[in-house]
Design an enzyme around this catalytic site. Structure first.
Site, PDB file in Angstrom:
ATOM      1  N   LYS A 274       0.846  -1.196   0.000  1.00 21.93           N
ATOM      2  CA  LYS A 274       0.000   0.000   0.000  1.00 21.93           C
ATOM      3  C   LYS A 274       0.885   1.251   0.000  1.00 21.93           C
ATOM      4  O   LYS A 274       1.616   1.499   0.952  1.00 21.93           O
ATOM      5  CB  LYS A 274      -0.910  -0.016   1.240  1.00 21.93           C
ATOM      6  CG  LYS A 274      -1.726   1.262   1.462  1.00 21.93           C
ATOM      7  CD  LYS A 274      -2.667   1.132   2.662  1.00 21.93           C
ATOM      8  CE  LYS A 274      -3.367   2.460   2.989  1.00 21.93           C
ATOM      9  NZ  LYS A 274      -4.231   2.381   4.179  1.00 21.93           N
ATOM     10  N   ASP A 279      -2.813   9.955   4.119  1.00 24.84           N
ATOM     11  CA  ASP A 279      -4.213   9.554   4.294  1.00 24.84           C
ATOM     12  C   ASP A 279      -4.946  10.528   5.214  1.00 24.84           C
ATOM     13  O   ASP A 279      -4.861  10.415   6.437  1.00 24.84           O
ATOM     14  CB  ASP A 279      -4.266   8.124   4.864  1.00 24.84           C
ATOM     15  CG  ASP A 279      -5.698   7.610   5.005  1.00 24.84           C
ATOM     16  OD1 ASP A 279      -6.616   8.270   4.480  1.00 24.84           O
ATOM     17  OD2 ASP A 279      -5.881   6.543   5.624  1.00 24.84           O
ATOM     18  N   LYS A 286     -10.376  12.347   8.829  1.00 25.58           N
ATOM     19  CA  LYS A 286      -9.885  11.873  10.129  1.00 25.58           C
ATOM     20  C   LYS A 286      -9.837  13.029  11.124  1.00 25.58           C
ATOM     21  O   LYS A 286      -9.705  14.185  10.704  1.00 25.58           O
ATOM     22  CB  LYS A 286      -8.453  11.326   9.970  1.00 25.58           C
ATOM     23  CG  LYS A 286      -8.354   9.991   9.268  1.00 25.58           C
ATOM     24  CD  LYS A 286      -6.903   9.520   9.230  1.00 25.58           C
ATOM     25  CE  LYS A 286      -6.771   8.198   8.506  1.00 25.58           C
ATOM     26  NZ  LYS A 286      -7.407   7.077   9.192  1.00 25.58           N
ATOM     27  N   ASP A 297       1.467   6.207   5.813  1.00 30.47           N
ATOM     28  CA  ASP A 297       0.516   5.226   5.282  1.00 30.47           C
ATOM     29  C   ASP A 297       1.030   4.562   3.991  1.00 30.47           C
ATOM     30  O   ASP A 297       0.330   3.785   3.363  1.00 30.47           O
ATOM     31  CB  ASP A 297      -0.838   5.913   5.038  1.00 30.47           C
ATOM     32  CG  ASP A 297      -2.023   4.966   5.180  1.00 30.47           C
ATOM     33  OD1 ASP A 297      -1.835   3.870   5.749  1.00 30.47           O
ATOM     34  OD2 ASP A 297      -3.121   5.317   4.709  1.00 30.47           O
ATOM     35  N   ASP A 356     -12.465   6.722   4.166  1.00 30.39           N
ATOM     36  CA  ASP A 356     -11.221   6.477   4.915  1.00 30.39           C
ATOM     37  C   ASP A 356     -10.797   5.004   4.849  1.00 30.39           C
ATOM     38  O   ASP A 356      -9.694   4.657   5.230  1.00 30.39           O
ATOM     39  CB  ASP A 356     -11.415   6.926   6.374  1.00 30.39           C
ATOM     40  CG  ASP A 356     -10.103   7.101   7.102  1.00 30.39           C
ATOM     41  OD1 ASP A 356      -9.049   7.093   6.431  1.00 30.39           O
ATOM     42  OD2 ASP A 356     -10.131   7.239   8.344  1.00 30.39           O
ATOM     43  N   GLU A 358      -9.718   3.382   2.429  1.00 23.99           N
ATOM     44  CA  GLU A 358      -9.252   3.536   1.045  1.00 23.99           C
ATOM     45  C   GLU A 358      -8.180   2.530   0.648  1.00 23.99           C
ATOM     46  O   GLU A 358      -8.020   2.222  -0.524  1.00 23.99           O
ATOM     47  CB  GLU A 358      -8.727   4.965   0.836  1.00 23.99           C
ATOM     48  CG  GLU A 358      -7.277   5.227   1.264  1.00 23.99           C
ATOM     49  CD  GLU A 358      -7.007   4.988   2.742  1.00 23.99           C
ATOM     50  OE1 GLU A 358      -7.956   5.112   3.541  1.00 23.99           O
ATOM     51  OE2 GLU A 358      -5.859   4.666   3.110  1.00 23.99           O
ATOM     52  N   ARG A 360      -7.883  -0.667   1.020  1.00 24.70           N
ATOM     53  CA  ARG A 360      -8.388  -1.875   0.358  1.00 24.70           C
ATOM     54  C   ARG A 360      -8.815  -1.581  -1.080  1.00 24.70           C
ATOM     55  O   ARG A 360      -8.757  -2.459  -1.937  1.00 24.70           O
ATOM     56  CB  ARG A 360      -9.533  -2.477   1.187  1.00 24.70           C
ATOM     57  CG  ARG A 360     -10.734  -1.587   1.354  1.00 24.70           C
ATOM     58  CD  ARG A 360     -11.608  -1.972   2.545  1.00 24.70           C
ATOM     59  NE  ARG A 360     -11.025  -1.513   3.813  1.00 24.70           N
ATOM     60  CZ  ARG A 360     -11.558  -1.734   5.004  1.00 24.70           C
ATOM     61  NH1 ARG A 360     -12.674  -2.415   5.125  1.00 24.70           N
ATOM     62  NH2 ARG A 360     -10.967  -1.270   6.087  1.00 24.70           N
TER      63      ARG A 360
HETATM   64  N1  BES Z   1      -4.389   4.092   7.087  1.00 25.30           N
HETATM   65  C1  BES Z   1      -5.520   3.803   7.873  1.00 25.30           C
HETATM   66  C2  BES Z   1      -5.257   2.769   8.949  1.00 25.30           C
HETATM   67  C3  BES Z   1      -4.410   3.199  10.115  1.00 25.30           C
HETATM   68  C4  BES Z   1      -4.982   3.782  11.224  1.00 25.30           C
HETATM   69  C5  BES Z   1      -3.059   2.948  10.120  1.00 25.30           C
HETATM   70  C6  BES Z   1      -4.206   4.147  12.295  1.00 25.30           C
HETATM   71  C7  BES Z   1      -2.290   3.297  11.210  1.00 25.30           C
HETATM   72  C8  BES Z   1      -2.850   3.907  12.293  1.00 25.30           C
HETATM   73  C9  BES Z   1      -6.655   3.263   7.000  1.00 25.30           C
HETATM   74  O1  BES Z   1      -6.724   3.793   5.727  1.00 25.30           O
HETATM   75  C10 BES Z   1      -7.927   3.629   7.679  1.00 25.30           C
HETATM   76  O2  BES Z   1      -8.201   4.784   7.795  1.00 25.30           O
HETATM   77  N2  BES Z   1      -8.670   2.616   8.113  1.00 25.30           N
HETATM   78  C11 BES Z   1      -9.900   2.842   8.817  1.00 25.30           C
HETATM   79  C12 BES Z   1     -10.915   1.864   8.293  1.00 25.30           C
HETATM   80  C13 BES Z   1     -12.303   2.128   8.761  1.00 25.30           C
HETATM   81  C14 BES Z   1     -12.830   3.430   8.207  1.00 25.30           C
HETATM   82  C15 BES Z   1     -13.182   0.982   8.348  1.00 25.30           C
HETATM   83  C16 BES Z   1      -9.642   2.645  10.304  1.00 25.30           C
HETATM   84  O3  BES Z   1      -8.886   1.745  10.661  1.00 25.30           O
HETATM   85  O4  BES Z   1     -10.167   3.432  11.075  1.00 25.30           O
HETATM   86 ZN    ZN Z   2      -4.945   4.485   4.936  1.00 23.21          ZN
HETATM   87 MN    MN Z   3      -7.819   5.589   5.675  1.00 24.44          MN
END
Ligand code: BES
Ligand code: ZN
Ligand code: MN
Length: 510
Positions: A274, A279, A286, A297, A356, A358, A360
């Site tokens: 990725k 992000d 966020k 990210d 968010d 994204e 996947r």
């Molecule tokens: N890049 C983030 C995941 C992340 C969060 C990595 C905190 C490191 C620290 C990912 O893109 C994300 O935002 N995932 C969301 C998914 C949710 C919206 C289903 C998450 O984990 O909150």
């Molecule tokens: Zn992300």
């Molecule tokens: Mn995200």
């Protein structure tokens, strides 16, 4: 920082004239610390009486030998480094980790005294081969010697330290195997440091185009093949996930493909990382506290490209393809909106409930494309995919999910040997059900429970029957477990595990 020169020597350490000479000593279960050198034993006896050195992990004692003496050490500083209690129950992986940690402590002391040339005497430990000791001590020193100072002004009062120029290992049996292992440790550690360098760049210093530049550089240096898919190519191919995430951005997306095809290829591994260069969450934005960390990210993408450096150097007989889908995730009038429906490369439609989620979306296109184009024998993806993996495993284990037990087993083993432990989580139809959508084939979030698993269940839809494993490195790519050889910022996690996995790849296949 210049690359460190590495030398394996069988020459008496007493004659070494550098800045620091290190003896790694175990803490005995009973009695006082001992070394197999009479002069050192005298010193230890004297200091042992004062209770200053017991051999505990990370404990150090620095002495300044008198160079004018006819006998004895020529080095500027002599250091004893504690490596902990000897314990017959420790396995090879634990002992390898112990050596890595010792290496990290060596680097910290070398930095403290701004050492240029150092020598480390390889300890002789029960239960671990000399080659493993050499490999992991080198890893520890090189990983521990890492700093990222590109954006820092030079401090006039405190002259900067340029890092180690020369690292010598002393072994009383300096065989070719020990030397080979030592060089393996160096390549792994340097690749991990390369990943850290990419990850340390902020969002305005590292864009999708930067990934493309690294891919092209590596291709040129090691005779690999690099292809960069541009927006128009993605439109033509129908990569609706990557294009959707990129919609709100002013930076064009890139899909970087780096191929290593050996002459007598047996099998092909596909690695996908990725490469989300920042992000923000997009329209599902966020919270601002801590958002700056989302420059990391892209650690999965950095890991798979950095790993290709070692592949280029080692030229294994298995083919390796690395793909990095790269974009940032930004809100704007043109951005992807919650509720939008997109069509992925393989035709699967997806309802974007949360912009968010994204990672996947971009991985799905990359994996489906890579599998169709290269027909790999297995796929491994690395991604900072979910905050939920931190809830489950904290910052100590990488989450591992997959559809093939043998592949999972090999990755677990590789991670363990590298001091980058993985923990497997399940997949299954109950979880896949959570991402069913009323309006499209699937949706991109699975509700509040099992966030790491539902993210993987999304990816699972894009791999078909190909053996596949997913590493969720959101908890370990930075803020990783505190260790002597891991800095506070990005850790480079995954790089060494993948290199080890490739080194041990057996021709029998999955
Ligand atoms: N890049 C983030 C995941 C992340 C969060 C990595 C905190 C490191 C620290 C990912 O893109 C994300 O935002 N995932 C969301 C998914 C949710 C919206 C289903 C998450 O984990 O909150
Ligand atoms: Zn992300
Ligand atoms: Mn995200």
């Amino acid at each position: 920082m210049e690359a460190t020169k590495l030398v394996l020597s069988g020459k008496n350490p007493e004659t070494f004239k550098g800045d620091l000479l290190v003896y790694c000593l175990e803490q005995p279960t009973k009695g006082k610390v001992k070394a197999d050198h009479p002069l050192i034993n005298n010193w230890l006896k004297a200091h042992g009486k004062l209770g200053e050195f017991s051999g505990k992990t990370g404990e150090t004692l620095v002495l300044y030998p008198d160079k004018n003496q006819d006998e004895g050490f020529k080095v500027k500083r002599l250091m004893f480094l504690g490596i902990g209690k000897s314990d017959k129950k420790l396995g090879t992986s634990e002992l390898r980790e112990r050596c890595r940690i010792a290496g990290g402590h060596v680097a910290a002391q070398a930095m403290r005294v701004k050492a240029d040339k150092i020598m480390v005497c390889l300890p002789e430990l029960d239960g671990i081969k000399a080659g493993d000791v050499a490999e992991t001590i080198v890893e520890g020193v090189i990983l521990g010697d890492y700093r990222f100072l590109k954006y820092k002004k030079e401090d006039k009062d405190e002259p900067s330290y340029n890092g180690l120029n020369e690292l010598r290992l002393y072994s009383n049996d300096p065989t070719i195997t020990v030397r080979k292992n030592m060089m393996s440790g160096l390549r792994s550690a340097q690749a991990a440091c390369k990943a850290r360098d990419m990850a340390n760049e902020p969002g305005n210093g590292w864009t999708p185009a930067s990934f493309a530049a690294v891919g092209r550089d590596l291709a040129e240096q090691y005779g690999l093949q690099c292809t960069v898919l541009e927006r128009a190519d993605m439109e033509h191919l129908g990569m609706g996930g990557l294009l959707a995430v990129n919609q709100g951005s002013v930076e064009p997306p890139k899909m970087v493909i780096l191929e290593y095809n050996p002459p007598k290829k047996t099998q092909t591994l596909l690695l996908v990382g990725k490469g989300l260069t920042f992000d923000s969450g997009g329209v599902s934005i966020k919270p601002s506290a801590g958002m700056e960390d989302m420059k990391y990210d892209m650690c999965g993408g950095a890991a798979v490209l950095a790993m290709m450096q070692a592949v280029g150097e080692e030229q294994p007989d298995v083919g390796v393809i690395a793909i990095v889908p790269a974009t940032d995730n930004m809100p704007s009038g043109a951005a992807l909106k919650p509720g939008d429906i997109i069509t992925h490369y393989n035709g699967i439609t997806s309802e974007v409930v949360n912009t968010d989620a994204e990672g996947r979306l971009i991985l799905a296109d990359a994996m489906a494309y890579g599998i169709k184009k290269f027909k790999p024998d297995c796929v491994v993806d690395l991604a900072t995919l979910t905050g939920a993996v931190i809830v489950g495993l904290g910052h100590h284990y990488t989450g591992l999910l997959g559809n093939n037990d043998e592949l999972v087993k090999r990755l677990l083993r590789a991670g363990k040997r590298c001091g980058e432990p993985l923990w497997r989580l399940p997949l299954g139809s109950q979880y896949s059900k959570q991402i069913e959508s009323k309006v499209a084939d699937i949706k991109n979030t699975g509700g509040p429970g099992a966030g790491t698993i539902t993210a993987a269940a999304y990816l699972e839809k894009f791999v078909g029957d190909t053996p596949w494993a997913h590493l969720d490195i959101a908890g370990t790519a930075w803020n990783y477990t505190e260790k002597s050889y891991v800095p506070q910022g990005p850790s480079g996690v995954g790089v060494r595990t993948l290199i080890e996995f490739i080194r041990r790849w057996r021709k029998t296949g999955i």
